[in-house]
Design a protein around this motif. Structure first.
Motif, PDB file in Angstrom:
ATOM      1  N   LEU A   1       0.834  -1.199   0.000  1.00 26.95           N
ATOM      2  CA  LEU A   1       0.000   0.000   0.000  1.00 26.95           C
ATOM      3  C   LEU A   1       0.873   1.256   0.000  1.00 26.95           C
ATOM      4  CD1 LEU A   1      -2.857   1.281   0.330  1.00 26.95           C
ATOM      5  CD2 LEU A   1      -2.406   1.298   2.790  1.00 26.95           C
ATOM      6  N   TYR A   2       1.857   1.276   0.931  1.00 32.57           N
ATOM      7  CA  TYR A   2       2.700   2.467   1.026  1.00 32.57           C
ATOM      8  C   TYR A   2       3.622   2.602  -0.183  1.00 32.57           C
ATOM      9  CZ  TYR A   2       1.080   4.050   5.520  1.00 32.57           C
ATOM     10  OH  TYR A   2       0.300   4.573   6.519  1.00 32.57           O
ATOM     11  N   GLY A   3       4.085   1.468  -0.686  1.00 35.69           N
ATOM     12  CA  GLY A   3       4.926   1.505  -1.881  1.00 35.69           C
ATOM     13  C   GLY A   3       4.196   2.176  -3.028  1.00 35.69           C
ATOM     14  N   ILE A   4       2.945   1.774  -3.223  1.00 34.47           N
ATOM     15  CA  ILE A   4       2.156   2.357  -4.321  1.00 34.47           C
ATOM     16  C   ILE A   4       1.872   3.828  -4.043  1.00 34.47           C
ATOM     17  CG2 ILE A   4      -0.092   2.276  -5.457  1.00 34.47           C
ATOM     18  CD1 ILE A   4       0.031  -0.778  -5.201  1.00 34.47           C
ATOM     19  N   LEU A   5       1.531   4.130  -2.773  1.00 37.58           N
ATOM     20  CA  LEU A   5       1.222   5.524  -2.431  1.00 37.58           C
ATOM     21  C   LEU A   5       2.420   6.453  -2.659  1.00 37.58           C
ATOM     22  CD1 LEU A   5      -0.996   5.491   0.797  1.00 37.58           C
ATOM     23  CD2 LEU A   5      -1.543   6.414  -1.458  1.00 37.58           C
ATOM     24  N   PHE A   6       3.580   6.018  -2.197  1.00 38.14           N
ATOM     25  CA  PHE A   6       4.772   6.860  -2.335  1.00 38.14           C
ATOM     26  C   PHE A   6       5.142   7.089  -3.794  1.00 38.14           C
ATOM     27  CE2 PHE A   6       7.079   8.076   1.515  1.00 38.14           C
ATOM     28  CZ  PHE A   6       6.309   7.468   2.501  1.00 38.14           C
ATOM     29  N   THR A   7       4.929   6.076  -4.612  1.00 33.17           N
ATOM     30  CA  THR A   7       5.359   6.212  -6.016  1.00 33.17           C
ATOM     31  C   THR A   7       4.231   6.701  -6.918  1.00 33.17           C
ATOM     32  OG1 THR A   7       4.890   3.877  -6.354  1.00 33.17           O
ATOM     33  CG2 THR A   7       7.151   4.468  -5.802  1.00 33.17           C
ATOM     34  N   LEU A   8       3.055   6.918  -6.323  1.00 33.55           N
ATOM     35  CA  LEU A   8       1.900   7.293  -7.147  1.00 33.55           C
ATOM     36  C   LEU A   8       2.099   8.582  -7.960  1.00 33.55           C
ATOM     37  CD1 LEU A   8      -0.897   6.173  -7.831  1.00 33.55           C
ATOM     38  CD2 LEU A   8      -1.857   7.680  -6.092  1.00 33.55           C
ATOM     39  N   PRO A   9       2.590   9.658  -7.340  1.00 34.36           N
ATOM     40  CA  PRO A   9       2.770  10.880  -8.152  1.00 34.36           C
ATOM     41  C   PRO A   9       3.660  10.631  -9.371  1.00 34.36           C
ATOM     42  CG  PRO A   9       3.088  11.361  -5.831  1.00 34.36           C
ATOM     43  CD  PRO A   9       2.969   9.869  -5.945  1.00 34.36           C
ATOM     44  N   ALA A  10       4.743   9.877  -9.158  1.00 37.15           N
ATOM     45  CA  ALA A  10       5.661   9.621 -10.265  1.00 37.15           C
ATOM     46  C   ALA A  10       4.989   8.764 -11.344  1.00 37.15           C
ATOM     47  CB  ALA A  10       6.921   8.935  -9.756  1.00 37.15           C
ATOM     48  N   THR A  11       4.231   7.760 -10.906  1.00 36.12           N
ATOM     49  CA  THR A  11       3.558   6.892 -11.871  1.00 36.12           C
ATOM     50  C   THR A  11       2.509   7.688 -12.642  1.00 36.12           C
ATOM     51  OG1 THR A  11       3.809   5.200 -10.196  1.00 36.12           O
ATOM     52  CG2 THR A  11       2.532   4.621 -12.127  1.00 36.12           C
ATOM     53  N   LEU A  12       1.745   8.511 -11.910  1.00 29.04           N
ATOM     54  CA  LEU A  12       0.754   9.367 -12.570  1.00 29.04           C
ATOM     55  C   LEU A  12       1.439  10.303 -13.560  1.00 29.04           C
ATOM     56  CD1 LEU A  12      -1.855  10.529  -9.895  1.00 29.04           C
ATOM     57  CD2 LEU A  12      -2.270   9.303 -12.036  1.00 29.04           C
ATOM     58  N   GLY A  13       2.538  10.877 -13.132  1.00 31.15           N
ATOM     59  CA  GLY A  13       3.291  11.767 -14.012  1.00 31.15           C
ATOM     60  C   GLY A  13       3.707  11.051 -15.283  1.00 31.15           C
ATOM     61  N   PHE A  14       4.144   9.813 -15.129  1.00 35.31           N
ATOM     62  CA  PHE A  14       4.556   9.037 -16.303  1.00 35.31           C
ATOM     63  C   PHE A  14       3.375   8.836 -17.249  1.00 35.31           C
ATOM     64  CE2 PHE A  14       5.094   4.954 -18.463  1.00 35.31           C
ATOM     65  CZ  PHE A  14       6.312   5.156 -19.085  1.00 35.31           C
ATOM     66  N   ILE A  15       2.212   8.513 -16.668  1.00 32.41           N
ATOM     67  CA  ILE A  15       1.032   8.274 -17.516  1.00 32.41           C
ATOM     68  C   ILE A  15       0.579   9.576 -18.178  1.00 32.41           C
ATOM     69  CG2 ILE A  15      -1.411   7.617 -17.466  1.00 32.41           C
ATOM     70  CD1 ILE A  15      -0.594   5.681 -15.122  1.00 32.41           C
ATOM     71  N   LEU A  16       0.556  10.670 -17.381  1.00 35.80           N
ATOM     72  CA  LEU A  16       0.022  11.938 -17.886  1.00 35.80           C
ATOM     73  C   LEU A  16       0.970  12.649 -18.846  1.00 35.80           C
ATOM     74  CD1 LEU A  16      -1.563  13.479 -14.657  1.00 35.80           C
ATOM     75  CD2 LEU A  16      -2.770  12.709 -16.716  1.00 35.80           C
TER      76      LEU A  16
END
Lengths: 276, 315
Positions: free
Chosen positions: B26-41
């Motif tokens: 859960l925390y792994g995904i949360l911490f990396t979420l902005p970066a992953t979203l940035g990659f998608i967007l």
């Protein structure tokens, strides 16, 4: 003994020539920025301006609203810095200090962005911002920094975080501290030098950026220094004294930042090349 | 890099640890979420969108957009677009000139700086300093230096009784001139070479000295093989960078004279933002992407035969 002294002097001679070549353009810029037009074109060239025309600076920087350009640049640079440092340290933490399924796979995918030419994403990104009504605002120049702050920075920080002993986290976890606390109280304080490295590169990147502002900013009052300087060059083509004064004024902050943080700069670049 | 990941032992799966693992996920995904979203967007999404746009006749000033299949690519690759042909030629010329010159000069400077000399840090700072100067300022400074009538470079050449040049103002000299201006900013490449050089153990050189080998032997048998991973890295990065040069073409020449410096990204920018032909420009972007990919793969391919990794089986 003889040959080594000979060799040494050859090396020093070459170094002297090299340094002169690298410094000459900057010296010439400063020299020209302090001269009147009557002296600047004299043949053979004069190296030391006399009298020193300090007025070139005040004239060059008031013809166009350079103080506005400076303010605009500062707003963008500061916000980009905040976004980059917070979001890249958080992401790097998640990619190095938390063990979760699929972590390396996700990181590998994100890494592909590093090899991608910006041109491929340019047009849809531009059209997207335009559709959202953010054309001619600072938003497209700032917001991406808050989404990961660039994979390059995440990569660099992740390399660094992996060298911090994990016992510290384990101890904290046993103590009942959450990941956020470990991030904030353990990892961040220990990675100060890495954060300085990425901040310096981010500062220069945002300060020097030309393409982004060129694409997204239209009104002169929103221009950054880089864009303003280019505009100045376009309208005062042969006013070399004023052009050099304006250039020198834009270059100066970069040089100051570089000289203050140069140890970190050189370390940072070496890191990128070696751990690739 | 992979070695580092594997050195962290996996937690044994036990019933008691399940919730801990779930928390980590859960925390792994949360911490990396902005970066992953940035990659998608900002990367994956726009990339797919530009592929789609490249198959349409999308133009900002045109009311309707049509799907036209591969028409843009056919037009471009069959050589019907004279300006595209020109810009491709100019860009290849630029890359072919820029890459070897950058690599050779920066390696030579790094060798010089790697000598055991006084004031090394100062010389290194001097070499690196120009690469932090904003591109616009660099361009303006070089426009002034290379000014055909009043510039310092021609003045010095005249004084030395050497032939002068029109530099940025003549078709045959404009690309070499732009390469020259970019050479001022090779400090980053030099510093990476220096880092590679400083990692070479001194004993290797001493061994050659014992065998009676000179400087040339040291360079060919030790320095070059040992520094080859750095050489490889710098070559790939310089190629990728050289294909994407824009600022110089925009600020120094606006693609002129007579399109002699119509560098690829400049042509793309002009097509997209002056002529507003977004669909066509997207096709241009994808062609460049494929060209860069092919060149990078080519270098990776040849790497096996000349890049030497100490104590490692990979290349």
């Amino acid at each position: 003994m003889r040959t080594s002294t000979m060799k040494k002097s050859v090396v020093y001679a070459l170094l002297a020539i090299m340094s002169a070549l690298f410094l000459l353009p900057l010296v010439w810029m400063v020299r020209s920025s302090l001269m009147g037009l009557s002296q600047i074109f004299v043949m053979p060239p004069v190296w030391i301006p006399s009298p020193i025309e300090w007025d070139n600076f005040s004239e060059a920087l008031t013809i166009l609203p350079f103080n506005t350009f400076f303010l605009n640049t500062m707003i963008i640079v500061v916000l980009v810095l905040i976004g980059t440092v917070t979001s890249s340290t958080i992401a790097a933490f998640g990619f190095s200090r938390i063990q979760w399924k699929g972590r390396n796979g996700v990181f590998g995918i994100l890494l592909t962005a590093m090899m991608l030419p910006g041109a491929v994403t340019l047009i849809p990104t531009f059209l997207g911002w335009k559709t959202l009504g953010f054309y001619d605002t600072f938003v497209p120049l700032i917001v991406p920094a808050f989404f990961g702050g660039g994979i390059f920075n995440i990569f660099l920080l992740r390399q660094f975080y992996m060298t911090i002993p994990r016992d510290l986290d384990e101890a904290a976890l046993v103590d009942g501290a959450g990941y956020l606390k470990i991030y904030y109280h353990v990892v961040l304080p220990l990675s100060r030098s890495a954060i300085i490295v990425i901040s310096l590169f981010t500062f220069l990147g945002a300060w020097n950026d030309f393409f982004g502002p060129l694409i997204y900013l239209k009104s002169t009052e929103k221009f950054t220094l880089a864009l303003g300087l280019q505009m100045f060059q376009g309208s005062y083509t042969s006013q070399w004294d004023l052009l050099m004064a304006a250039s020198a004024a834009v270059v100066l902050p970069c040089v100051v930042v570089f000289l203050i943080g140069q140890r970190y700069f050189l370390e940072g670049i070496s890191l990128t090349g070696l751990k690739g | 890099m992979t070695a580092n990941l594997k050195s962290i032992p996996q937690a044994p799966v036990r019933a008691g640890l399940r919730s801990k693992e779930r928390k980590a996920l859960l925390y792994g995904i949360l911490f990396t979420l902005p970066a992953t979203l940035g990659f998608i967007l900002f990367t994956a999404g726009p990339m797919l969108a530009s592929l789609y746009y490249s198959l349409t006749d999308y133009n900002v000033f045109q009311s309707a957009t049509h799907f036209i299949g591969f028409d843009h690519y056919v037009k471009l690759l069959s050589g019907q677009d004279e300006l595209f042909n020109k810009s491709l030629g100019v860009t290849f010329y630029f890359v072919v000139l820029k890459v070897p010159v950058t690599i050779i000069v920066s390696f030579a400077i790094a060798l010089l700086l790697n000598q055991n000399i006084r004031g090394r840090a100062l010389f290194r700072t001097i070499v690196y300093l120009p690469s932090i100067v904003p591109a616009v300022a660099t361009s303006i400074i070089w426009m002034w230096l290379l000014n055909p009538d009043l510039g310092l470079v021609n003045t010095i050449l005249q004084w030395l009784h050497l032939p002068t040049s029109s530099w940025l103002f003549a078709e045959q000299s404009v690309i070499p001139s732009i390469v020259l201006t970019t050479m001022w900013g090779i400090g980053g490449t030099v510093v990476i070479f220096l880092a590679g050089l400083s990692g070479i153990p001194q004993q290797y050189y001493e061994a050659i000295e014992v065998d009676g080998g000179g400087s040339w032997h040291k360079l060919v048998h030790i320095t070059l093989p040992m520094v080859s991973p750095t050489l490889f890295f710098n070559t790939v990065m310089t190629i990728i960078g050289a294909f994407q040069v824009f600022n110089e073409a925009y600020i120094l020449t606006q693609g002129g004279p007579n399109n002699a410096s119509l560098i690829y990204i400049f042509y793309l920018w002009r097509t997209a933002f002056r002529d507003t032909e977004m669909g066509y420009a997207s096709a241009l972007a994808w062609i460049l992407f494929v060209i860069i990919l092919l060149f990078t793969l080519l270098v990776f391919r040849t790497a096996k035969s000349w890049v030497y990794y100490e104590g490692e089986g990979r290349s």
